[in-house]
Scaffold this active site. Structure first.
Site, PDB file in Angstrom:
ATOM      1  N   HIS A 252      27.600  -3.366 -10.446  1.00  0.00           N
ATOM      2  CA  HIS A 252      26.749  -2.946  -9.332  1.00  0.00           C
ATOM      3  C   HIS A 252      25.822  -1.806  -9.742  1.00  0.00           C
ATOM      4  O   HIS A 252      25.451  -0.974  -8.913  1.00  0.00           O
ATOM      5  CB  HIS A 252      27.609  -2.586  -8.117  1.00  0.00           C
ATOM      6  CG  HIS A 252      28.311  -3.780  -7.542  1.00  0.00           C
ATOM      7  ND1 HIS A 252      29.321  -3.708  -6.620  1.00  0.00           N
ATOM      8  CD2 HIS A 252      28.123  -5.104  -7.768  1.00  0.00           C
ATOM      9  CE1 HIS A 252      29.739  -4.937  -6.315  1.00  0.00           C
ATOM     10  NE2 HIS A 252      29.030  -5.794  -7.006  1.00  0.00           N
TER      11      HIS A 252
ATOM     12  N   THR B 143      40.460  -3.237  -6.040  1.00  0.00           N
ATOM     13  CA  THR B 143      39.303  -3.839  -5.357  1.00  0.00           C
ATOM     14  C   THR B 143      39.787  -4.843  -4.325  1.00  0.00           C
ATOM     15  O   THR B 143      40.764  -5.557  -4.564  1.00  0.00           O
ATOM     16  CB  THR B 143      38.321  -4.525  -6.342  1.00  0.00           C
ATOM     17  OG1 THR B 143      37.368  -5.283  -5.594  1.00  0.00           O
ATOM     18  CG2 THR B 143      39.002  -5.430  -7.342  1.00  0.00           C
ATOM     19  N   SER B 144      39.088  -4.898  -3.191  1.00  0.00           N
ATOM     20  CA  SER B 144      39.462  -5.854  -2.145  1.00  0.00           C
ATOM     21  C   SER B 144      38.913  -7.248  -2.452  1.00  0.00           C
ATOM     22  O   SER B 144      39.190  -8.195  -1.736  1.00  0.00           O
ATOM     23  CB  SER B 144      38.930  -5.376  -0.784  1.00  0.00           C
ATOM     24  OG  SER B 144      37.512  -5.330  -0.826  1.00  0.00           O
TER      25      SER B 144
ATOM     26  N   ASP C  38      30.460   5.408 -10.266  1.00  0.00           N
ATOM     27  CA  ASP C  38      30.743   6.823 -10.549  1.00  0.00           C
ATOM     28  C   ASP C  38      30.760   7.147 -12.046  1.00  0.00           C
ATOM     29  O   ASP C  38      30.856   8.311 -12.432  1.00  0.00           O
ATOM     30  CB  ASP C  38      32.055   7.267  -9.878  1.00  0.00           C
ATOM     31  CG  ASP C  38      33.245   6.388 -10.244  1.00  0.00           C
ATOM     32  OD1 ASP C  38      33.241   5.810 -11.345  1.00  0.00           O
ATOM     33  OD2 ASP C  38      34.174   6.286  -9.423  1.00  0.00           O
TER      34      ASP C  38
ATOM     35  N   GLN D 137      32.935  -2.410 -10.543  1.00  0.00           N
ATOM     36  CA  GLN D 137      31.987  -2.411  -9.422  1.00  0.00           C
ATOM     37  C   GLN D 137      31.603  -0.979  -9.066  1.00  0.00           C
ATOM     38  O   GLN D 137      30.817  -0.741  -8.164  1.00  0.00           O
ATOM     39  CB  GLN D 137      32.624  -3.069  -8.195  1.00  0.00           C
ATOM     40  CG  GLN D 137      32.940  -4.534  -8.399  1.00  0.00           C
ATOM     41  CD  GLN D 137      33.892  -5.053  -7.345  1.00  0.00           C
ATOM     42  OE1 GLN D 137      33.478  -5.584  -6.328  1.00  0.00           O
ATOM     43  NE2 GLN D 137      35.173  -4.896  -7.575  1.00  0.00           N
TER      44      GLN D 137
ATOM     45  N   CYS E 141      11.105   2.787  -8.875  1.00  0.00           N
ATOM     46  CA  CYS E 141      10.223   2.749  -7.700  1.00  0.00           C
ATOM     47  C   CYS E 141      10.258   1.333  -7.111  1.00  0.00           C
ATOM     48  O   CYS E 141      10.069   0.356  -7.842  1.00  0.00           O
ATOM     49  CB  CYS E 141       8.809   3.106  -8.137  1.00  0.00           C
ATOM     50  SG  CYS E 141       7.590   2.852  -6.833  1.00  0.00           S
TER      51      CYS E 141
ATOM     52  N   CYS F   7       6.313  -0.028  -7.641  1.00  0.00           N
ATOM     53  CA  CYS F   7       5.705  -0.355  -8.952  1.00  0.00           C
ATOM     54  C   CYS F   7       6.747  -0.524 -10.050  1.00  0.00           C
ATOM     55  O   CYS F   7       6.381  -0.785 -11.193  1.00  0.00           O
ATOM     56  CB  CYS F   7       4.688   0.712  -9.342  1.00  0.00           C
ATOM     57  SG  CYS F   7       5.437   2.258  -9.918  1.00  0.00           S
TER      58      CYS F   7
ATOM     59  N   ARG G  25      46.787  -1.511  -3.434  1.00  0.00           N
ATOM     60  CA  ARG G  25      47.729  -1.131  -2.368  1.00  0.00           C
ATOM     61  C   ARG G  25      48.256  -2.332  -1.605  1.00  0.00           C
ATOM     62  O   ARG G  25      49.430  -2.403  -1.278  1.00  0.00           O
ATOM     63  CB  ARG G  25      47.054  -0.160  -1.404  1.00  0.00           C
ATOM     64  CG  ARG G  25      46.938   1.219  -2.005  1.00  0.00           C
ATOM     65  CD  ARG G  25      46.613   2.261  -0.954  1.00  0.00           C
ATOM     66  NE  ARG G  25      46.582   3.572  -1.556  1.00  0.00           N
ATOM     67  CZ  ARG G  25      45.633   4.487  -1.347  1.00  0.00           C
ATOM     68  NH1 ARG G  25      44.642   4.230  -0.510  1.00  0.00           N
ATOM     69  NH2 ARG G  25      45.690   5.652  -1.943  1.00  0.00           N
TER      70      ARG G  25
HETATM   71  P1  OAD Z   1      36.985  -1.756  -1.279  1.00  0.00           P
HETATM   72  O1  OAD Z   1      36.992  -0.525  -0.469  1.00  0.00           O
HETATM   73  O2  OAD Z   1      36.508  -3.002  -0.626  1.00  0.00           O
HETATM   74  O3  OAD Z   1      38.438  -2.045  -1.859  1.00  0.00           O
HETATM   75  C1  OAD Z   1      39.205  -1.057  -2.473  1.00  0.00           C
HETATM   76  C2  OAD Z   1      40.627  -1.561  -2.566  1.00  0.00           C
HETATM   77  O4  OAD Z   1      41.392  -0.627  -3.294  1.00  0.00           O
HETATM   78  C3  OAD Z   1      41.279  -1.707  -1.192  1.00  0.00           C
HETATM   79  O5  OAD Z   1      41.955  -2.937  -1.153  1.00  0.00           O
HETATM   80  C4  OAD Z   1      42.281  -0.536  -1.117  1.00  0.00           C
HETATM   81  O6  OAD Z   1      43.463  -0.867  -0.417  1.00  0.00           O
HETATM   82  C5  OAD Z   1      42.584  -0.319  -2.570  1.00  0.00           C
HETATM   83  N1  OAD Z   1      42.915   1.073  -2.916  1.00  0.00           N
HETATM   84  C6  OAD Z   1      42.330   2.206  -2.481  1.00  0.00           C
HETATM   85  N2  OAD Z   1      42.874   3.286  -3.082  1.00  0.00           N
HETATM   86  C7  OAD Z   1      43.836   2.818  -3.917  1.00  0.00           C
HETATM   87  C8  OAD Z   1      44.749   3.429  -4.813  1.00  0.00           C
HETATM   88  N3  OAD Z   1      44.781   4.751  -5.004  1.00  0.00           N
HETATM   89  N4  OAD Z   1      45.595   2.628  -5.495  1.00  0.00           N
HETATM   90  C9  OAD Z   1      45.571   1.289  -5.340  1.00  0.00           C
HETATM   91  N5  OAD Z   1      44.730   0.659  -4.521  1.00  0.00           N
HETATM   92  C10 OAD Z   1      43.853   1.400  -3.807  1.00  0.00           C
HETATM   93  O7  OAD Z   1      36.133  -1.421  -2.597  1.00  0.00           O
HETATM   94  P2  OAD Z   1      35.553  -2.471  -3.659  1.00  0.00           P
HETATM   95  O8  OAD Z   1      36.413  -3.668  -3.750  1.00  0.00           O
HETATM   96  O9  OAD Z   1      35.304  -1.687  -4.890  1.00  0.00           O
HETATM   97  O10 OAD Z   1      29.153  -2.778  -3.393  1.00  0.00           O
HETATM   98  O11 OAD Z   1      34.182  -2.859  -2.989  1.00  0.00           O
HETATM   99  C11 OAD Z   1      33.338  -3.759  -3.655  1.00  0.00           C
HETATM  100  C12 OAD Z   1      31.901  -3.480  -3.343  1.00  0.00           C
HETATM  101  O12 OAD Z   1      31.704  -3.425  -1.939  1.00  0.00           O
HETATM  102  C13 OAD Z   1      31.394  -2.130  -3.808  1.00  0.00           C
HETATM  103  O13 OAD Z   1      31.039  -2.116  -5.170  1.00  0.00           O
HETATM  104  C14 OAD Z   1      30.206  -1.907  -2.927  1.00  0.00           C
HETATM  105  C15 OAD Z   1      30.779  -2.369  -1.618  1.00  0.00           C
HETATM  106  O14 OAD Z   1      29.873  -2.841  -0.701  1.00  0.00           O
HETATM  107  C16 OAD Z   1      27.876  -2.543  -3.050  1.00  0.00           C
HETATM  108  O15 OAD Z   1      27.544  -1.638  -2.364  1.00  0.00           O
HETATM  109  C17 OAD Z   1      26.905  -3.537  -3.595  1.00  0.00           C
END
Ligand code: OAD
Length: 319
Positions: A131, A247-248, A114, A111, A139, A142, A272
């Site tokens: 994502h 990811t959450s 970077d 997701q 644009c 267009c 975490r």
């Molecule tokens: P989140 O911020 O929702 O979740 C990140 C998860 O990783 C959290 O549960 C943290 O506890 C955990 N975490 C952070 N640092 C960590 C580490 N060093 N080791 C282990 N766990 C760690 O981010 P995403 O799930 O990526 O989309 O969010 C999903 C989408 O929501 C993104 O792609 C973005 C956002 O809105 C769009 O903008 C369309």
């Protein structure tokens, strides 16, 4: 999905990785936070906690396509902080590349925008950027698409990047003028503060070029076609292990990949905190760099990386 009760220890995770050959890895912002790149939802440090000053009813509106079309200044006020700005990658990125090097990786569904998976050595064909990415920009008017880097200098300068193709066709057509309404004039003034290309100070409205938007997927936009094509036509029938990292799992459809896959396929969650809305067979809780370093140690894979963190405790959720 019911848990497969056969697996619940780090040893089980190691055995599963060792014997699997078609692993799906699903990643989120947590795999890049050790580089100082914020995730979205961590309290205090996540991007969404830091957007209170924008006065939005929901900070996710920053990435909402309808909001962007109405007022791109909201997105562009934070965009400069989220442009990929490092070539460094974490031990977790390296771990995913190692799965590939050992012929074990089916696909990394990321997701993240970077692009650090590629910097860590993952070939493009193994990565689905669910994502999108900053690699290209289009644009909104267009759909003209250009290399993403071409708008970075505008973004860094806090300016709204405009479409050069729209601009040239407007010039060629001699851009007809219309008297501007009071509401439109108010909006123009607000924009003009951030938009270098707006040198139109007269009371007449010159139709302006479309706004460029990086091809990251906003809420309200479709995911890239290859996402569901790859998942349904290729990966679903091949996968033998799922590893979800950092990811959450709050955003669909990525959060639904795990439940879409056959229920007998074991699933490991590394992050975490555990999630309560999806059942994993093994939850390895801790910093993901620490968890993957331990997995590599047990697998006897040399995770040579400048950033391998010191030993920390890993919690295995066993209930
Ligand atoms: P989140 O911020 O929702 O979740 C990140 C998860 O990783 C959290 O549960 C943290 O506890 C955990 N975490 C952070 N640092 C960590 C580490 N060093 N080791 C282990 N766990 C760690 O981010 P995403 O799930 O990526 O989309 O969010 C999903 C989408 O929501 C993104 O792609 C973005 C956002 O809105 C769009 O903008 C369309």
């Amino acid at each position: 999905r019911a848990k497969l009760m056969r697996y619940n220890t780090v040893d089980d995770a190691v055995r599963l990785i060792d014997k699997s050959q078609n692993i799906i890895v699903i990643t989120g912002a947590g795999i890049s936070t050790s580089l100082g790149i914020p995730d979205f939802r961590s309290q205090g440090t996540g991007l969404y906690s830091k957007l209170a000053h924008l006065g939005l009813s929901d900070p996710q509106e920053v990435f909402d396509i309808e909001v962007f079309k109405q007022d791109p200044t909201i997105f562009y006020s934070v965009a400069k902080d989220i442009i990929p700005s490092t070539d460094r990658f974490t031990p977790t990125h390296k771990f995913i590349a190692m799965l590939h090097e050992r012929g074990k990786l089916l696909t990394n569904y990321s997701q993240n925008i970077d692009n650090l998976e590629i910097k860590a050595g993952l070939p493009k064909e193994k990565l689905i950027q669910c994502h999108g990415s900053f690699g290209t920009a289009s644009c909104v008017q267009c759909r003209y698409q250009i290399e993403g880097e071409k708008i970075f200098s505008d973004i860094r300068a806090g300016k709204i990047p405009r479409c050069t193709r729209c601009l040239s066709s407007l010039k060629a057509a001699g851009a007809p003028k219309r008297k501007r309404s009071a509401g439109a004039e108010k909006k123009r003034k607000r924009w003009a503060e951030q938009d270098s290309s707006d040198d139109n100070n007269s009371e007449y409205d010159v139709p302006s070029a479309g706004v460029m938007k990086p091809d990251i997927t906003f809420f309200g936009e479709e995911l890239p076609d290859e996402f569901s094509r790859r998942l349904t036509e290729n990966d679903r029938d091949k996968v033998d292990l799922v590893i979800v990292i950092g990811t959450s799992l709050k955003v669909t459809p990525v959060s639904e990949i795990a439940s879409f896959l056959p229920p007998h396929i074991p699933q490991i969650y590394i992050s975490r905190q555990s999630v309560t809305h999806i059942n994993f067979d093994i939850d390895l809780l801790g910093d993901c760099d620490v968890v993957v370093a331990e997995l590599c140690r047990q697998l006897k894979w040399p995770l040579v990386h400048e950033m391998v963190p010191p030993d920390q405790e890993i919690t295995v959720k066993t209930e």
